[in-house]
Design a protein around this motif. Structure first.
Motif, short mmCIF file in Angstrom:
data_model
loop_
_atom_site.label_atom_id
_atom_site.label_comp_id
_atom_site.label_asym_id
_atom_site.label_seq_id
_atom_site.Cartn_x
_atom_site.Cartn_y
_atom_site.Cartn_z
N HIS A 86 56.88 45.81 53.43
CA HIS A 86 57.17 44.38 53.43
C HIS A 86 56.01 43.67 52.73
O HIS A 86 54.85 44.03 52.95
N PRO A 87 56.27 42.71 51.86
CA PRO A 87 55.16 42.05 51.16
C PRO A 87 54.17 41.39 52.13
O PRO A 87 54.58 40.76 53.11
N VAL A 88 52.90 41.56 51.85
CA VAL A 88 51.85 40.88 52.60
C VAL A 88 51.61 39.55 51.90
O VAL A 88 51.35 39.51 50.70
N HIS A 89 51.69 38.46 52.64
CA HIS A 89 51.58 37.13 52.06
C HIS A 89 50.16 36.57 52.12
O HIS A 89 49.82 35.70 51.33
N LEU A 90 49.35 37.08 53.06
CA LEU A 90 48.02 36.52 53.23
C LEU A 90 47.16 37.49 54.03
O LEU A 90 47.64 38.15 54.95
N ILE A 91 45.87 37.54 53.67
CA ILE A 91 44.87 38.26 54.46
C ILE A 91 43.82 37.25 54.88
O ILE A 91 43.28 36.52 54.03
N LEU A 92 43.54 37.19 56.17
CA LEU A 92 42.47 36.35 56.72
C LEU A 92 41.31 37.24 57.12
O LEU A 92 41.50 38.22 57.84
N LEU B 194 35.59 43.28 48.83
CA LEU B 194 35.35 44.08 47.62
C LEU B 194 36.29 45.28 47.55
O LEU B 194 36.80 45.61 46.48
N VAL B 195 36.53 45.91 48.70
CA VAL B 195 37.46 47.05 48.73
C VAL B 195 38.88 46.57 48.44
O VAL B 195 39.61 47.20 47.67
N LEU B 196 39.28 45.44 49.02
CA LEU B 196 40.62 44.89 48.78
C LEU B 196 40.83 44.59 47.31
O LEU B 196 41.87 44.95 46.73
N LYS B 197 39.87 43.94 46.70
CA LYS B 197 40.02 43.51 45.30
C LYS B 197 39.93 44.67 44.32
O LYS B 197 40.36 44.57 43.19
N ALA B 198 39.39 45.81 44.76
CA ALA B 198 39.31 47.00 43.91
C ALA B 198 40.58 47.84 43.99
O ALA B 198 40.76 48.75 43.18
N ASN B 199 41.45 47.54 44.93
CA ASN B 199 42.67 48.31 45.13
C ASN B 199 43.83 47.63 44.40
O ASN B 199 44.20 46.51 44.74
N PRO B 200 44.43 48.29 43.41
CA PRO B 200 45.52 47.67 42.64
C PRO B 200 46.70 47.20 43.49
O PRO B 200 47.37 46.25 43.14
N MET B 201 46.93 47.85 44.62
CA MET B 201 48.05 47.47 45.47
C MET B 201 47.73 46.25 46.34
O MET B 201 48.63 45.58 46.83
N LEU B 202 46.45 45.96 46.53
CA LEU B 202 46.03 44.88 47.43
C LEU B 202 45.37 43.71 46.72
O LEU B 202 45.26 42.62 47.28
N GLN B 203 44.92 43.91 45.49
CA GLN B 203 44.05 42.94 44.83
C GLN B 203 44.68 41.56 44.61
O GLN B 203 43.97 40.58 44.49
N TYR B 204 46.02 41.49 44.56
CA TYR B 204 46.66 40.20 44.29
C TYR B 204 47.13 39.48 45.55
O TYR B 204 47.69 38.39 45.46
N GLN C 80 26.71 32.43 51.02
CA GLN C 80 27.84 33.26 51.44
C GLN C 80 29.15 32.75 50.86
O GLN C 80 29.99 33.54 50.44
N VAL C 81 29.32 31.45 50.86
CA VAL C 81 30.54 30.86 50.30
C VAL C 81 30.64 31.19 48.82
O VAL C 81 31.70 31.64 48.34
N ALA C 82 29.55 31.01 48.10
CA ALA C 82 29.55 31.31 46.66
C ALA C 82 29.83 32.79 46.41
O ALA C 82 30.63 33.13 45.53
N THR C 83 29.22 33.66 47.18
CA THR C 83 29.45 35.10 47.02
C THR C 83 30.90 35.44 47.30
O THR C 83 31.50 36.27 46.59
N ALA C 84 31.48 34.82 48.30
CA ALA C 84 32.90 35.08 48.63
C ALA C 84 33.80 34.69 47.47
O ALA C 84 34.69 35.46 47.08
N TYR C 85 33.57 33.53 46.88
CA TYR C 85 34.38 33.11 45.74
C TYR C 85 34.15 34.01 44.53
O TYR C 85 35.09 34.37 43.83
N GLN C 86 32.91 34.38 44.29
CA GLN C 86 32.61 35.26 43.16
C GLN C 86 33.24 36.64 43.35
O GLN C 86 33.55 37.32 42.38
N SER C 87 33.47 37.02 44.60
CA SER C 87 34.06 38.32 44.91
C SER C 87 35.59 38.29 44.92
O SER C 87 36.22 39.32 45.11
N GLY C 88 36.17 37.11 44.75
CA GLY C 88 37.62 37.04 44.61
C GLY C 88 38.38 36.37 45.73
O GLY C 88 39.61 36.45 45.76
N ILE C 89 37.69 35.73 46.63
CA ILE C 89 38.37 35.04 47.73
C ILE C 89 39.20 33.89 47.15
O ILE C 89 38.83 33.29 46.15
#
Length: 141
Positions: free
Chosen positions: A57-63, A78-88, A102-111
């Motif tokens: 089932h599609p995952v709509h959001l990760i908190l 970082l692990v989520l964004k490196a996984n092609p199935m989870l990165q989007y 921390q906020v800046a690092t989170a955005y730079q990491s793909g949040i």
């Protein structure tokens, strides 16, 4: 019009925070399914199981909470964004910490968004409504 039940994965080591977030989201939309993890490692294990399903089932959001034992939110991100199935999958950092680095690092990491947890659980409802509009029902507006 929304046709499928939204699915959220949430990782937070604080059971009370998970409870208040879950209650606020369900008050906004009781049909949302929320799968809870106690830390980043647990979340990654749950998502690995999800990805092994024949037709997941599609995952709509990760908190993600930022401060957790084992894998914290940033390490997990970082692990989520490196996984092609989870990165989007849209990912929201949800934390008591609002340290600018921390906020800046989170955005730079793909949040996709960074939300500071409110002091009172009563203030959780507008956050749940915003998550609903921005991430769960964005295609049905």
């Amino acid at each position: 019009m929304k046709t499928t039940t939204s699915l959220i994965y949430m990782a937070d080591d604080d059971a009370d925070d998970r409870y208040f977030i879950r209650q606020a989201i369900h008050a906004t939309d009781p049909s949302v399914t929320i799968i809870e993890a106690e830390d980043g490692d647990h979340l990654l294990s749950l998502l690995d199981n999800w990805s092994q399903e024949p037709s997941p089932h599609p995952v709509h959001l990760i908190l993600l909470d930022i401060n957790m034992p084992k894998s914290n939110g940033l390490e997990t991100l970082l692990v989520l964004k490196a996984n092609p199935m989870l990165q989007y999958i849209p990912t929201v950092m949800f934390s008591t910490s609002a340290h600018p680095d921390q906020v800046a690092t989170a955005y730079q990491s793909g949040i996709n968004s960074y939300i500071q947890k409110p002091v009172s659980s009563l203030d959780m409802k507008p956050i749940a409504q915003a998550l609903n509009v921005c991430f769960l029902n964005a295609g049905s507006i």
